[in-house]
Design a protein around this motif. Sequence first.
Motif, PDB file in Angstrom:
ATOM      1  N   ASP A  81       1.578  -1.997  -4.500  1.00  0.00           N
ATOM      2  CA  ASP A  81       1.037  -0.697  -4.171  1.00  0.00           C
ATOM      3  C   ASP A  81       1.899   0.459  -4.696  1.00  0.00           C
ATOM      4  N   TYR A  82       3.227   0.240  -4.714  1.00  0.00           N
ATOM      5  CA  TYR A  82       4.134   1.319  -5.084  1.00  0.00           C
ATOM      6  C   TYR A  82       4.522   1.295  -6.554  1.00  0.00           C
ATOM      7  N   GLU A 142       6.619  -4.070  -3.831  1.00  0.00           N
ATOM      8  CA  GLU A 142       5.230  -4.051  -3.389  1.00  0.00           C
ATOM      9  C   GLU A 142       4.358  -3.470  -4.498  1.00  0.00           C
TER      10      GLU A 142
END
Lengths: 201, 201
Positions: free
Chosen positions: A184-185, A182
């Motif tokens: 975001d991470y 992901e």
Amino acid sequence: MSKRIAGPEIERLIQLLAKVPGLGPRSARRAALHLIKKKEQLLSPLAAAMSEAADKVRICSTCGNVDTADPCMICTDPRRDAGTIIVVEDVSDLWALERAAAMNVRYHVLGGTLSPLDGIGPDQLNIRSLIDRVAGGEVKEIILAVNATVEGQTTAHYLTDQLSGFDIKVTRLAHGVPVGGELDYLDEGTLAAALRSRTAF
Amino acid sequence: MSKRIAGPEIERLIQLLAKVPGLGPRSARRAALHLIKKKEQLLSPLAAAMSEAADKVRICSTCGNVDTADPCMICTDPRRDAGTIIVVEDVSDLWALERAAAMNVRYHVLGGTLSPLDGIGPDQLNIRSLIDRVAGGEVKEIILAVNATVEGQTTAHYLTDQLSGFDIKVTRLAHGVPVGGELDYLDEGTLAAALRSRTAF
């Protein structure tokens, strides 16, 4: 154990098991007890397998892999492309790449990375033997699959220098988003690299 | 591994290591590689220790402990109080109590708990031999150190019944707040038991 409650053989087994990576003092006791309870199914066969491995395991003199044959199964496999060598830091990296089963090629295990502060220079790694393999003339491409750490990249640059005199392609693994990862991470460095190396959709 | 990359001896070692509690398939590979790299310091001594343990380990015919002697070191230790027997479910519980080193007494390992649904009745546990030890006349107190689970408590009640004909004290471990434990994180059952068994300050 604070006092002797079992024969020295059992305590020695626990002490040695505690040195196996993944096991600590507490899980070594649990493992020892489980092994003792499963003497026929596990303890005796494992003792025999360890003893056989200790007898037969060799370091491949060509690529540095561990195997029971020298040269190893990978170096002697005629179905593998001898024109491509993937350079890795450690045998565990070789095994990881083989599990990915992405390329049917050969390997070269450096045995670590350059780290002058730890006294690890080119002579402490299997670099001379890599140059010799390339000088043999059969190699067309070297893939530098070292870790994406400072030491790994330093080693990669050193190897690129050493190999610059040969008419071969030197490549490295792509940086990018892990499959299933992901955004975001992910750290900024990985995202920036993934953007730079974007591919047509 | 998806394809054979090493001799069968190494793959067998990995398969067996994966069955050791605390190690899974991935850490078994890492452990195997570490063992192979530390052949002289770890792999060979561990193989020898396992083989020796497999040869010598016995189940104590008196108490059910594992040791290289039968009767075990605990049962033959003259400095231990033979008048008190701590009854435990498993050898691991015996080892845990010995590490606490709180009492210099003897033990009796049941080998499990009563569990009719799993087909484990009194005859599947070392209960007969416990009654025989008590009938011998030397025992003054039985401490039931079974787990605080439903099965453990069922087993404790059954044993109390069986031992009711003898002139001995039957006790069990105290319930209460673990040393260093925070009340906030404790379950209501434990807190209630700790309140009931409160002691003078």
